[in-house]
Design an enzyme around this catalytic site. Structure first.
Site, PDB file in Angstrom:
ATOM      1  N   TYR A  76      -2.410   0.251  10.395  1.00 41.35           N
ATOM      2  CA  TYR A  76      -2.367  -0.350   9.049  1.00 41.35           C
ATOM      3  C   TYR A  76      -0.989  -0.112   8.420  1.00 41.35           C
ATOM      4  CZ  TYR A  76      -3.861  -0.907   4.085  1.00 41.35           C
ATOM      5  OH  TYR A  76      -4.000  -1.290   2.772  1.00 41.35           O
ATOM      6  N   SER A 100       0.864  -1.188   0.000  1.00 39.51           N
ATOM      7  CA  SER A 100       0.000   0.000   0.000  1.00 39.51           C
ATOM      8  C   SER A 100       0.897   1.234   0.000  1.00 39.51           C
ATOM      9  CB  SER A 100      -0.838  -0.017   1.280  1.00 39.51           C
ATOM     10  OG  SER A 100      -1.435   1.227   1.510  1.00 39.51           O
TER      11      SER A 100
END
Ligand SMILES: NC(=O)c1ccc[n+]([C@@H]2O[C@H](COP(=O)([O-])OP(=O)(O)OC[C@H]3O[C@@H](n4cnc5c(N)ncnc54)[C@H](OP(=O)(O)O)[C@@H]3O)[C@@H](O)[C@H]2O)c1
Length: 279
Positions: free
Chosen positions: A158, A145
């Site tokens: 995250y 990501s």
């Protein structure tokens, strides 16, 4: 996409195949003639994906697993290898997002995200490596990501496991030189999936909303087409997504400026910039 000799007959194990990027990947790899093993927690959803495969519906091995439950993974890997006697590509795609400030986030949620987004994927990879060595080849694909490259508000739990993936797989890649085993780290930008609806808040409640930025984001079909080309080309690191990719460039050449840009929630700012410059 037509059948393509590179993936035809290859055994591809996709985690997180019950929705979003992993679901679309299952359809596109199926079109290319791959033999699929599809994993996630929700067996019903995996069966639906299996029934909808464009080529030989129902032909995938439905292989439910929970990445949070690390102790079940050795058996899951053994079983995955036994389906076709080999695994050519593991796509570590499954993931869980969070939307909360560090101060509101319990340690349990930090651990949950660390298990699902980091320890689970590396456990599968470590357990598969001996099989790749026997085969003399194999490819580990890791869906990271932008949060694997820098941090933004409300995404700390995250960003931490996504950063850890880069440290782990870059080190592993350096150990695997000339082994025939490749590692591709894929960095999606904002892709049109329901990831934010599945996300959790800091105490574990479901976030439950598809954020506006994700509704109008980069189409998942197009993203997966590009990811598959990157996998075929054995790219070591590959960005896929829209204009938000400029933050990677900014992070490399002016991290100071990027930090100023992300002091508030960056998606709001990105929308303003997109409107202003018309992209
Ligand atoms: N969409 C984006 O903009 C974006 C951007 C950057 C990175 N990514 C990454 O892309 C990957 C796929 O995300 P997506 O957008 O496709 O989101 P998604 O639609 O929410 O898909 C997530 C997948 O992971 C599975 N999963 C969640 N927890 C699991 C667990 N404990 N064990 C096994 N499987 C689990 C889910 O299935 P079950 O619920 O059935 O288990 C689902 O199949 C993730 O790694 C995400 O971090 C996405």
């Amino acid at each position: 996409m037509k059948s393509n000799s590179h993936f035809h007959g290859k055994v591809i194990w996709i985690t997180g195949a019950s929705s979003g990027i992993g679901e679309e990947m299952s359809y596109q790899f199926s079109k290319l003639g791959a033999q699929l093993i599809i994993s996630a927690r929700n067996e019903g959803k995996l069966r639906r994906v299996n029934a909808q495969l464009p080529r030989n519906p129902g032909s995938a091995k439905v292989h439910p697993l929970d990445l949070e439950n690390l102790t079940e993974l050795p058996d899951k890997v053994k079983m995955a290898i036994s389906y076709f006697g080999r695994v050519d590509i593991l796509v570590n795609n499954a993931g869980l997002a969070v939307r909360d400030f560090v101060g509101n986030t319990s340690l349990e949620i930090d651990l949950k995200l660390m298990n699902i987004n980091y320890l689970g994927p590396i456990t599968l990879s470590k357990l598969l490596l001996p099989q790749f060595k026997i085969q003399g080849n194999g490819q580990l694909v890791v869906i990271s990501s932008l949060s694997g490259k820098y941090g933004v508000p409300k995404l700390a739990a995250y960003a931490a496991p996504k950063h850890a993936l880069h440290g782990f797989y870059e080190s592993l890649r350096s150990e695997l030189v000339d082994s025939g085993i490749g590692i591709s780290l894929i960095i999606p930008g904002i892709i049109q999936t329901e990831i934010t609806a599945h996300a959790v808040l800091g105490q574990g409640e479901n976030y439950g909303k598809v954020e506006t930025a994700f509704k109008n984001a980069y189409p998942v079909e197009k993203a997966v087409r590009k990811i598959i080309v990157a996998i075929q080309q054995g790219k070591e690191e590959f960005y896929v997504g829209g204009a938000e990719g400029f933050t990677l460039w900014l992070n490399r050449f002016s991290p100071w400026l990027l930090r100023r840009f992300i002091r508030n929630h960056p998606l709001k700012k990105l929308r303003v910039i997109k409107k202003r410059f018309g992209f």
